[in-house]
Design a protein around this motif. Structure first.
Motif, PDB file in Angstrom:
ATOM      1  N   LYS A 146      39.994  18.088  56.692  1.00 46.94           N
ATOM      2  CA  LYS A 146      39.717  19.453  56.253  1.00 46.94           C
ATOM      3  C   LYS A 146      38.685  20.113  57.171  1.00 46.94           C
ATOM      4  O   LYS A 146      38.851  21.271  57.582  1.00 46.94           O
ATOM      5  CB  LYS A 146      39.214  19.447  54.808  1.00 46.94           C
ATOM      6  N   LEU A 147      37.626  19.388  57.469  1.00 46.14           N
ATOM      7  CA  LEU A 147      36.567  19.958  58.304  1.00 46.14           C
ATOM      8  C   LEU A 147      37.074  20.256  59.707  1.00 46.14           C
ATOM      9  O   LEU A 147      36.758  21.304  60.301  1.00 46.14           O
ATOM     10  CB  LEU A 147      35.377  19.004  58.343  1.00 46.14           C
ATOM     11  N   ALA A 148      37.871  19.353  60.258  1.00 44.16           N
ATOM     12  CA  ALA A 148      38.442  19.579  61.589  1.00 44.16           C
ATOM     13  C   ALA A 148      39.329  20.820  61.593  1.00 44.16           C
ATOM     14  O   ALA A 148      39.274  21.632  62.535  1.00 44.16           O
ATOM     15  CB  ALA A 148      39.237  18.352  62.034  1.00 44.16           C
ATOM     16  N   MET A 149      40.140  20.978  60.544  1.00 44.27           N
ATOM     17  CA  MET A 149      40.983  22.163  60.452  1.00 44.27           C
ATOM     18  C   MET A 149      40.130  23.425  60.350  1.00 44.27           C
ATOM     19  O   MET A 149      40.471  24.471  60.918  1.00 44.27           O
ATOM     20  CB  MET A 149      41.912  22.052  59.244  1.00 44.27           C
ATOM     21  N   GLY A 150      39.010  23.329  59.642  1.00 38.63           N
ATOM     22  CA  GLY A 150      38.112  24.470  59.540  1.00 38.63           C
ATOM     23  C   GLY A 150      37.618  24.937  60.903  1.00 38.63           C
ATOM     24  O   GLY A 150      37.672  26.123  61.231  1.00 38.63           O
ATOM     25  N   TYR A 151      37.138  24.002  61.708  1.00 40.22           N
ATOM     26  CA  TYR A 151      36.674  24.357  63.048  1.00 40.22           C
ATOM     27  C   TYR A 151      37.812  24.893  63.916  1.00 40.22           C
ATOM     28  O   TYR A 151      37.625  25.802  64.731  1.00 40.22           O
ATOM     29  CB  TYR A 151      36.022  23.149  63.725  1.00 40.22           C
ATOM     30  N   TYR A 152      38.989  24.331  63.721  1.00 39.37           N
ATOM     31  CA  TYR A 152      40.153  24.763  64.500  1.00 39.37           C
ATOM     32  C   TYR A 152      40.515  26.219  64.206  1.00 39.37           C
ATOM     33  O   TYR A 152      40.938  26.960  65.104  1.00 39.37           O
ATOM     34  CB  TYR A 152      41.341  23.845  64.182  1.00 39.37           C
ATOM     35  N   LEU A 153      40.317  26.641  62.951  1.00 35.47           N
ATOM     36  CA  LEU A 153      40.761  27.969  62.534  1.00 35.47           C
ATOM     37  C   LEU A 153      39.652  29.019  62.539  1.00 35.47           C
ATOM     38  O   LEU A 153      39.927  30.203  62.321  1.00 35.47           O
ATOM     39  CB  LEU A 153      41.373  27.893  61.130  1.00 35.47           C
ATOM     40  N   ASP A 154      38.421  28.616  62.783  1.00 34.89           N
ATOM     41  CA  ASP A 154      37.323  29.585  62.782  1.00 34.89           C
ATOM     42  C   ASP A 154      37.586  30.699  63.786  1.00 34.89           C
ATOM     43  O   ASP A 154      37.883  30.440  64.955  1.00 34.89           O
ATOM     44  CB  ASP A 154      36.006  28.886  63.122  1.00 34.89           C
ATOM     45  N   GLY A 155      37.482  31.933  63.310  1.00 36.17           N
ATOM     46  CA  GLY A 155      37.752  33.074  64.165  1.00 36.17           C
ATOM     47  C   GLY A 155      39.205  33.505  64.161  1.00 36.17           C
ATOM     48  O   GLY A 155      39.550  34.555  64.717  1.00 36.17           O
ATOM     49  N   ARG A 156      40.078  32.709  63.515  1.00 37.45           N
ATOM     50  CA  ARG A 156      41.510  33.025  63.488  1.00 37.45           C
ATOM     51  C   ARG A 156      41.973  33.435  62.101  1.00 37.45           C
ATOM     52  O   ARG A 156      43.004  34.103  61.964  1.00 37.45           O
ATOM     53  CB  ARG A 156      42.313  31.819  63.972  1.00 37.45           C
ATOM     54  N   ILE A 157      41.264  32.991  61.058  1.00 37.49           N
ATOM     55  CA  ILE A 157      41.563  33.408  59.693  1.00 37.49           C
ATOM     56  C   ILE A 157      40.267  33.821  59.014  1.00 37.49           C
ATOM     57  O   ILE A 157      39.172  33.588  59.518  1.00 37.49           O
ATOM     58  CB  ILE A 157      42.285  32.310  58.876  1.00 37.49           C
ATOM     59  N   SER A 158      40.392  34.421  57.827  1.00 37.59           N
ATOM     60  CA  SER A 158      39.222  34.929  57.111  1.00 37.59           C
ATOM     61  C   SER A 158      38.494  33.844  56.344  1.00 37.59           C
ATOM     62  O   SER A 158      37.256  33.811  56.313  1.00 37.59           O
ATOM     63  CB  SER A 158      39.653  36.039  56.143  1.00 37.59           C
ATOM     64  N   ALA A 159      39.255  32.954  55.703  1.00 36.65           N
ATOM     65  CA  ALA A 159      38.628  31.933  54.860  1.00 36.65           C
ATOM     66  C   ALA A 159      39.578  30.772  54.651  1.00 36.65           C
ATOM     67  O   ALA A 159      40.802  30.934  54.654  1.00 36.65           O
ATOM     68  CB  ALA A 159      38.217  32.522  53.512  1.00 36.65           C
ATOM     69  N   MET A 160      38.985  29.596  54.452  1.00 39.98           N
ATOM     70  CA  MET A 160      39.744  28.388  54.143  1.00 39.98           C
ATOM     71  C   MET A 160      39.040  27.634  53.034  1.00 39.98           C
ATOM     72  O   MET A 160      37.823  27.459  53.060  1.00 39.98           O
ATOM     73  CB  MET A 160      39.849  27.487  55.379  1.00 39.98           C
ATOM     74  N   PHE A 161      39.810  27.205  52.036  1.00 37.53           N
ATOM     75  CA  PHE A 161      39.249  26.346  50.998  1.00 37.53           C
ATOM     76  C   PHE A 161      40.128  25.108  50.849  1.00 37.53           C
ATOM     77  O   PHE A 161      41.349  25.178  50.947  1.00 37.53           O
ATOM     78  CB  PHE A 161      39.098  27.079  49.661  1.00 37.53           C
ATOM     79  N   GLY A 162      39.482  23.963  50.664  1.00 33.77           N
ATOM     80  CA  GLY A 162      40.202  22.718  50.477  1.00 33.77           C
ATOM     81  C   GLY A 162      40.469  22.451  49.010  1.00 33.77           C
ATOM     82  O   GLY A 162      39.694  22.839  48.132  1.00 33.77           O
ATOM     83  N   THR A 163      41.592  21.789  48.745  1.00 29.73           N
ATOM     84  CA  THR A 163      41.923  21.336  47.390  1.00 29.73           C
ATOM     85  C   THR A 163      42.420  19.898  47.462  1.00 29.73           C
ATOM     86  O   THR A 163      42.475  19.301  48.532  1.00 29.73           O
ATOM     87  CB  THR A 163      43.005  22.229  46.748  1.00 29.73           C
ATOM     88  N   HIS A 164      42.749  19.332  46.316  1.00 32.40           N
ATOM     89  CA  HIS A 164      43.368  18.010  46.144  1.00 32.40           C
ATOM     90  C   HIS A 164      42.417  16.947  45.612  1.00 32.40           C
ATOM     91  O   HIS A 164      42.807  16.164  44.746  1.00 32.40           O
ATOM     92  CB  HIS A 164      44.001  17.501  47.447  1.00 32.40           C
ATOM     93  N   THR A 165      41.174  16.871  46.086  1.00 31.75           N
ATOM     94  CA  THR A 165      40.322  15.759  45.674  1.00 31.75           C
ATOM     95  C   THR A 165      39.588  16.019  44.359  1.00 31.75           C
ATOM     96  O   THR A 165      38.963  15.109  43.814  1.00 31.75           O
ATOM     97  CB  THR A 165      39.304  15.406  46.771  1.00 31.75           C
ATOM     98  N   HIS A 166      39.653  17.249  43.847  1.00 35.44           N
ATOM     99  CA  HIS A 166      39.145  17.581  42.504  1.00 35.44           C
ATOM    100  C   HIS A 166      37.629  17.476  42.356  1.00 35.44           C
ATOM    101  O   HIS A 166      37.123  17.552  41.235  1.00 35.44           O
ATOM    102  CB  HIS A 166      39.807  16.704  41.429  1.00 35.44           C
ATOM    103  N   VAL A 167      36.908  17.266  43.438  1.00 31.06           N
ATOM    104  CA  VAL A 167      35.447  17.175  43.377  1.00 31.06           C
ATOM    105  C   VAL A 167      34.864  18.291  44.240  1.00 31.06           C
ATOM    106  O   VAL A 167      35.089  18.326  45.453  1.00 31.06           O
ATOM    107  CB  VAL A 167      34.939  15.805  43.868  1.00 31.06           C
TER     108      VAL A 167
END
Length: 256
Positions: A156-177
């Motif tokens: 998730k964190l790697a994808m965040g850095y990959y997309l910074d500046g290309r999308i407005s926001a990213m939120f992770g789901t699945h782990t429920h914490v």
């Protein structure tokens, strides 16, 4: 533009709690658009037309899903008929019902919502990096938000850095914490590794603790049941500038 993302809604109890708490939260925070992950909204995992309709009628605008997208066969036609429910975009396009992206027209601005699934410790779907690149090449919306449904924090964190500046926001789901790492990246992308869960507090990711313990100790199949008791609703609120498409404020929320 204020976009509220709600963590995985678990079972009927989570759906009912969302209906109780969401209207007041929307009013208090001036929310323009609500996205909720509903892949566990039906009791016993998965999403059904009944649970999806319940979320929509409770004030959710867009439902995202994940690895349990197709756990319940009755939802298959619903993905094609209902415009505002997504399954991960990296499922095979030719054989999978529904869509992985949508454009939500707010009138003054269009919002692109993308649902994507990670591959580390999950199903071996199409490469999420390749998938998101293909989507963004065609995307013309000023505001773009991604639900990245993934197991591994590092993915998730790697994808965040990959997309910074290309999308407005990213939120992770699945782990429920819910993670305590909400931030705005250097180039204006709002981010949180996992937004959390909407469902019973005294549980193991929404499941009755004794059943989770039994599964882990005995290693045999166990029929999971949603826990009872007091609930919480985990959310993240992104405030996004409509002209630049960048996140200008981010707020992590837990409602009990």
């Amino acid at each position: 533009m204020r976009i509220l993302a709600i963590g995985d809604v678990v079972g009927n109890i989570g759906c009912r709690f969302l209906r109780q708490r969401l209207p007041a939260l929307k009013k208090l925070k001036g929310v323009d658009l609500v996205i909720a992950n509903g892949e566990n909204s039906a009791d016993g995992n998965g999403v059904t037309p009944i649970s999806a309709d319940f979320l929509f009628s409770s004030g959710v605008d867009v439902i995202t899903t994940g690895n349990h997208s197709f756990r319940r066969r009755e939802i298959y036609p619903y993905y094609d008929d209902a415009p505002y429910i997504l399954r991960p975009a990296n499922f095979p396009e030719k054989t999978t019902p529904g869509n992985g992206t949508l454009i939500y027209d707010m009138g003054r601005v269009q919002v692109c919502v993308i649902n994507l699934m990670g591959c580390v410790f999950l199903e071996n779907l199409k490469d999420p990096y390749e998938t998101i690149d293909e989507i963004l090449k065609k995307n013309t919306a000023k505001i773009t938000i991604l639900d990245f449904h993934a197991e591994a924090t590092a993915e998730k964190l790697a994808m965040g850095y990959y997309l910074d500046g290309r999308i407005s926001a990213m939120f992770g789901t699945h782990t429920h914490v819910q993670t305590a790492d909400e931030c705005i990246f250097e180039n204006g992308m709002g981010y949180i590794t996992d937004v959390g869960m909407t469902g019973p507090i005294k549980s193991v990711l929404g499941v009755k603790p004794e059943l989770a313990i039994k599964k882990q100790r005995e290693k045999l199949p166990v029929r999971f049941e949603t826990a009872d008791g007091d609930c919480k609703m985990d959310c993240i609120l992104f405030q996004i500038d409509e002209k630049s498409g960048k996140t200008i404020n981010i707020e992590r929320i837990e409602i009990r």
